[in-house]
Design a protein around this motif. Sequence first.
Motif, PDB file in Angstrom:
ATOM      1  N   ASN A 169       0.804  -1.220   0.000  1.00  8.34           N
ATOM      2  CA  ASN A 169       0.000   0.000   0.000  1.00  8.34           C
ATOM      3  C   ASN A 169       0.836   1.269   0.000  1.00  8.34           C
ATOM      4  OD1 ASN A 169      -2.464  -1.300   0.011  1.00  8.34           O
ATOM      5  ND2 ASN A 169      -2.563  -1.404   2.229  1.00  8.34           N
ATOM      6  N   CYS A 170       2.007   1.253  -0.605  1.00 10.67           N
ATOM      7  CA  CYS A 170       2.842   2.449  -0.557  1.00 10.67           C
ATOM      8  C   CYS A 170       2.284   3.568  -1.435  1.00 10.67           C
ATOM      9  CB  CYS A 170       4.287   2.136  -0.923  1.00 10.67           C
ATOM     10  SG  CYS A 170       4.489   1.482  -2.572  1.00 10.67           S
ATOM     11  N   GLY A 171       1.265   3.289  -2.244  1.00  9.43           N
ATOM     12  CA  GLY A 171       0.614   4.324  -3.032  1.00  9.43           C
ATOM     13  C   GLY A 171      -0.665   4.814  -2.404  1.00  9.43           C
ATOM     14  N   SER A 172      -0.999   4.314  -1.223  1.00 10.46           N
ATOM     15  CA  SER A 172      -2.253   4.712  -0.592  1.00 10.46           C
ATOM     16  C   SER A 172      -2.185   6.162  -0.124  1.00 10.46           C
ATOM     17  CB  SER A 172      -2.565   3.804   0.600  1.00 10.46           C
ATOM     18  OG  SER A 172      -1.651   4.026   1.635  1.00 10.46           O
ATOM     19  N   VAL A 173      -3.337   6.731   0.070  1.00  8.76           N
ATOM     20  CA  VAL A 173      -3.418   8.127   0.499  1.00  8.76           C
ATOM     21  C   VAL A 173      -2.744   8.306   1.846  1.00  8.76           C
ATOM     22  CG1 VAL A 173      -5.000   9.990   1.099  1.00  8.76           C
ATOM     23  CG2 VAL A 173      -5.528   8.492  -0.815  1.00  8.76           C
ATOM     24  N   GLU A 174      -2.966   7.369   2.766  1.00 12.33           N
ATOM     25  CA  GLU A 174      -2.378   7.487   4.095  1.00 12.33           C
ATOM     26  C   GLU A 174      -0.857   7.498   4.032  1.00 12.33           C
ATOM     27  OE1 GLU A 174      -4.804   5.337   3.407  1.00 12.33           O
ATOM     28  OE2 GLU A 174      -6.404   5.607   4.872  1.00 12.33           O
ATOM     29  N   PHE A 175      -0.288   6.594   3.232  1.00 13.91           N
ATOM     30  CA  PHE A 175       1.173   6.524   3.129  1.00 13.91           C
ATOM     31  C   PHE A 175       1.727   7.805   2.520  1.00 13.91           C
ATOM     32  CE2 PHE A 175       5.197   5.447   1.196  1.00 13.91           C
ATOM     33  CZ  PHE A 175       5.819   4.766   2.221  1.00 13.91           C
ATOM     34  N   GLN A 176       1.051   8.329   1.490  1.00 14.44           N
ATOM     35  CA  GLN A 176       1.521   9.564   0.872  1.00 14.44           C
ATOM     36  C   GLN A 176       1.461  10.726   1.850  1.00 14.44           C
ATOM     37  OE1 GLN A 176      -0.023  10.414  -3.077  1.00 14.44           O
ATOM     38  NE2 GLN A 176      -0.499   8.235  -3.306  1.00 14.44           N
ATOM     39  N   VAL A 177       0.396  10.800   2.640  1.00 13.56           N
ATOM     40  CA  VAL A 177       0.285  11.878   3.629  1.00 13.56           C
ATOM     41  C   VAL A 177       1.360  11.712   4.701  1.00 13.56           C
ATOM     42  CG1 VAL A 177      -1.198  12.899   5.393  1.00 13.56           C
ATOM     43  CG2 VAL A 177      -2.144  12.308   3.178  1.00 13.56           C
ATOM     44  N   PHE A 178       1.657  10.452   5.106  1.00 17.58           N
ATOM     45  CA  PHE A 178       2.745  10.205   6.055  1.00 17.58           C
ATOM     46  C   PHE A 178       4.065  10.739   5.515  1.00 17.58           C
ATOM     47  CE2 PHE A 178       0.504   6.348   7.996  1.00 17.58           C
ATOM     48  CZ  PHE A 178       0.248   6.995   9.193  1.00 17.58           C
ATOM     49  N   SER A 179       4.369  10.425   4.266  1.00 20.76           N
ATOM     50  CA  SER A 179       5.658  10.846   3.709  1.00 20.76           C
ATOM     51  C   SER A 179       5.715  12.359   3.524  1.00 20.76           C
ATOM     52  CB  SER A 179       5.948  10.123   2.400  1.00 20.76           C
ATOM     53  OG  SER A 179       4.998  10.456   1.431  1.00 20.76           O
ATOM     54  N   PHE A 180       4.594  12.980   3.089  1.00 25.92           N
ATOM     55  CA  PHE A 180       4.576  14.437   2.967  1.00 25.92           C
ATOM     56  C   PHE A 180       4.746  15.104   4.329  1.00 25.92           C
ATOM     57  CE2 PHE A 180       1.984  14.246  -1.164  1.00 25.92           C
ATOM     58  CZ  PHE A 180       3.127  14.397  -1.936  1.00 25.92           C
ATOM     59  N   THR A 181       4.138  14.551   5.368  1.00 26.92           N
ATOM     60  CA  THR A 181       4.264  15.119   6.711  1.00 26.92           C
ATOM     61  C   THR A 181       5.709  15.034   7.187  1.00 26.92           C
ATOM     62  OG1 THR A 181       1.990  14.507   7.201  1.00 26.92           O
ATOM     63  CG2 THR A 181       3.402  14.987   9.067  1.00 26.92           C
ATOM     64  N   ASN A 182       6.373  13.927   6.882  1.00 25.10           N
ATOM     65  CA  ASN A 182       7.778  13.794   7.255  1.00 25.10           C
ATOM     66  C   ASN A 182       8.621  14.847   6.544  1.00 25.10           C
ATOM     67  OD1 ASN A 182      10.072  12.658   8.442  1.00 25.10           O
ATOM     68  ND2 ASN A 182      10.438  11.427   6.623  1.00 25.10           N
ATOM     69  N   LYS A 183       8.371  15.044   5.256  1.00 26.90           N
ATOM     70  CA  LYS A 183       9.121  16.057   4.502  1.00 26.90           C
ATOM     71  C   LYS A 183       8.843  17.452   5.048  1.00 26.90           C
ATOM     72  CE  LYS A 183       9.306  13.647   0.094  1.00 26.90           C
ATOM     73  NZ  LYS A 183       8.877  13.671  -1.327  1.00 26.90           N
ATOM     74  N   ILE A 184       7.589  17.718   5.402  1.00 32.68           N
ATOM     75  CA  ILE A 184       7.222  19.033   5.934  1.00 32.68           C
ATOM     76  C   ILE A 184       7.949  19.303   7.250  1.00 32.68           C
ATOM     77  CG2 ILE A 184       5.297  20.289   6.993  1.00 32.68           C
ATOM     78  CD1 ILE A 184       3.534  18.996   4.776  1.00 32.68           C
ATOM     79  N   ARG A 185       8.005  18.309   8.104  1.00 34.17           N
ATOM     80  CA  ARG A 185       8.688  18.507   9.391  1.00 34.17           C
ATOM     81  C   ARG A 185      10.184  18.716   9.215  1.00 34.17           C
ATOM     82  NH1 ARG A 185       4.836  14.412  12.743  1.00 34.17           N
ATOM     83  NH2 ARG A 185       3.179  15.930  12.988  1.00 34.17           N
ATOM     84  N   ARG A 186      10.782  17.979   8.265  1.00 38.33           N
ATOM     85  CA  ARG A 186      12.219  18.177   8.020  1.00 38.33           C
ATOM     86  C   ARG A 186      12.486  19.558   7.445  1.00 38.33           C
ATOM     87  NH1 ARG A 186      14.409  14.263   4.184  1.00 38.33           N
ATOM     88  NH2 ARG A 186      12.298  13.680   3.764  1.00 38.33           N
ATOM     89  N   LEU A 187      11.662  19.992   6.483  1.00 44.52           N
ATOM     90  CA  LEU A 187      11.854  21.315   5.894  1.00 44.52           C
ATOM     91  C   LEU A 187      11.596  22.421   6.906  1.00 44.52           C
ATOM     92  CD1 LEU A 187      10.387  21.112   2.294  1.00 44.52           C
ATOM     93  CD2 LEU A 187      12.677  21.770   2.945  1.00 44.52           C
ATOM     94  N   SER A 188      10.647  22.233   7.790  1.00 41.95           N
ATOM     95  CA  SER A 188      10.367  23.247   8.817  1.00 41.95           C
ATOM     96  C   SER A 188      11.559  23.425   9.748  1.00 41.95           C
ATOM     97  CB  SER A 188       9.138  22.854   9.625  1.00 41.95           C
ATOM     98  OG  SER A 188       8.009  22.818   8.806  1.00 41.95           O
ATOM     99  N   LYS A 248       0.064  19.842  -1.747  1.00 41.72           N
ATOM    100  CA  LYS A 248      -0.194  18.462  -2.158  1.00 41.72           C
ATOM    101  C   LYS A 248      -0.814  17.663  -1.021  1.00 41.72           C
ATOM    102  CE  LYS A 248       3.519  18.062  -5.530  1.00 41.72           C
ATOM    103  NZ  LYS A 248       4.769  17.365  -5.859  1.00 41.72           N
ATOM    104  N   ARG A 249      -0.282  17.851   0.187  1.00 39.04           N
ATOM    105  CA  ARG A 249      -0.843  17.134   1.336  1.00 39.04           C
ATOM    106  C   ARG A 249      -2.280  17.571   1.598  1.00 39.04           C
ATOM    107  NH1 ARG A 249       1.353  17.646   7.457  1.00 39.04           N
ATOM    108  NH2 ARG A 249       0.257  19.606   7.288  1.00 39.04           N
ATOM    109  N   GLN A 250      -2.554  18.864   1.444  1.00 35.35           N
ATOM    110  CA  GLN A 250      -3.907  19.357   1.672  1.00 35.35           C
ATOM    111  C   GLN A 250      -4.874  18.789   0.650  1.00 35.35           C
ATOM    112  OE1 GLN A 250      -4.705  21.118   4.409  1.00 35.35           O
ATOM    113  NE2 GLN A 250      -6.767  20.633   3.758  1.00 35.35           N
ATOM    114  N   GLN A 251      -4.448  18.661  -0.603  1.00 31.51           N
ATOM    115  CA  GLN A 251      -5.299  18.059  -1.629  1.00 31.51           C
ATOM    116  C   GLN A 251      -5.629  16.613  -1.279  1.00 31.51           C
ATOM    117  OE1 GLN A 251      -3.085  18.540  -5.241  1.00 31.51           O
ATOM    118  NE2 GLN A 251      -3.936  20.548  -5.679  1.00 31.51           N
ATOM    119  N   LEU A 252      -4.623  15.870  -0.843  1.00 33.59           N
ATOM    120  CA  LEU A 252      -4.860  14.477  -0.469  1.00 33.59           C
ATOM    121  C   LEU A 252      -5.791  14.373   0.736  1.00 33.59           C
ATOM    122  CD1 LEU A 252      -1.317  12.920  -0.903  1.00 33.59           C
ATOM    123  CD2 LEU A 252      -3.363  12.322  -2.177  1.00 33.59           C
TER     124      LEU A 252
END
Length: 90
Positions: free
Chosen positions: A18-37, A59-63
């Motif tokens: 399920n690495c293409g699932s919405v939940e997984f994508q939001v998890f990865s975007f959240t990780n990127k957001i925290r690192r960039l912050s 992108k995360r908000q759209q998902l």
Amino acid sequence: MVKNPFISVIPQEEKEKNCGSVEFQVFSFTNKIRRLSSHLELHKRDFLSQRGLRRILGKRQQLLNYLSKKNRVRYKKLIGQLDIRESKTR
């Protein structure tokens, strides 16, 4: 490379299929957001990183909007796991 603590919430066999699932994508975007912050706290004038952060936030908000329309229960569960705020526009 920093290990994503949120991905460890998902069992390994589900992660592989399920690495293409919405939940997984939001998890990865959240990780990127925290690192960039955290990067932007040190480098306040890094405008390209600020632009990248805004794009990832969009992108995360759209998902999240898609998930809230399709399955409200999964949306609430994901918001609770990631400890992020719910969207204002409803």
